[in-house]
Design an enzyme around this catalytic site. Structure first.
Site, mmCIF file in Angstrom:
data_model
loop_
_atom_site.group_PDB
_atom_site.id
_atom_site.type_symbol
_atom_site.label_atom_id
_atom_site.label_comp_id
_atom_site.label_asym_id
_atom_site.label_seq_id
_atom_site.Cartn_x
_atom_site.Cartn_y
_atom_site.Cartn_z
ATOM 1 N N CYS A 42 43.507 45.140 27.841
ATOM 2 C CA CYS A 42 42.213 45.470 28.432
ATOM 3 C C CYS A 42 41.626 44.281 29.178
ATOM 4 O O CYS A 42 42.203 43.201 29.209
ATOM 5 C CB CYS A 42 41.245 45.920 27.339
ATOM 6 S SG CYS A 42 41.707 47.466 26.536
ATOM 7 N N HIS B 116 35.755 46.187 28.693
ATOM 8 C CA HIS B 116 34.866 46.271 27.542
ATOM 9 C C HIS B 116 34.221 44.931 27.222
ATOM 10 O O HIS B 116 34.625 43.889 27.734
ATOM 11 C CB HIS B 116 35.590 46.832 26.318
ATOM 12 C CG HIS B 116 36.764 46.037 25.827
ATOM 13 N ND1 HIS B 116 36.659 44.778 25.283
ATOM 14 C CD2 HIS B 116 38.080 46.360 25.787
ATOM 15 C CE1 HIS B 116 37.851 44.351 24.922
ATOM 16 N NE2 HIS B 116 38.743 45.280 25.224
#
Length: 165
Positions: free
Chosen positions: A140, A122
């Site tokens: 992440c 992301h």
């Protein structure tokens, strides 16, 4: 007549400015594999054996080792695939990594824990535009918003991703 033209031009410019979008097009070679090297903090998008693009990345706040369970702050290691996308991510855009697999679930269960999930590649989103620590996610993979726009356009669901230490 001159004022009318000026107003029409201004209206046209405002309309075009409103069409600006975070969704980019891509008409290059298909990305057939994604490689992430955690120690190097590098993400590579490949077509066959050819690297199309490479990016510096941030990882989970505890970057060493494979993700063991929910909340450990580690980024998984292993072989997964891109399984979803979120155009409305709080972190600009995101594409999902298929963690956990059966082995990950079994490992966490054996420790009496949950494996966690929702691991994404992301952008930074509005909170981390400036001054973000190098490794700040909960597991992440983070890139800049502009880089995420390119990745989002280039990488399709189903693309394999291998994450190495």
């Amino acid at each position: 007549m001159t004022i009318l033209r000026a107003l029409l031009c201004a209206l046209a410019l405002l309309t075009l400015a409103g069409c600006a979008t975070k969704f980019r097009g891509y008409d290059g070679p298909q990305v057939t594999r994604v490689l992430l090297f955690k120690n190097d903090r590098r993400l590579h998008l490949l077509h066959g054996n050819t690297i199309l693009e490479s990016y510096d990345v941030g990882l989970g706040f505890a970057p060493e080792g494979h993700k063991q369970f929910e909340g450990d702050g580690r980024t998984p290691e292993g072989h997964y695939f891109i399984d979803k996308r979120n155009p409305n991510s709080s972190f600009h855009l995101s594409i999902g990594i298929s963690y956990p697999n059966r082995v990950d679930v079994a490992r966490a269960t054996a420790m009496g824990k949950r494996p966690g999930g929702n691991i994404f590649i992301h952008g930074r989103g509005p909170s981390y535009q400036k001054g973000a620590p190098r490794d700040w996610t909960f597991g992440c993979v983070a890139v800049t918003d502009r880089q995420m726009e390119d990745i989002y356009a280039m990488v399709s669901d189903g693309t394999p991703i291998s994450i190495y230490p």
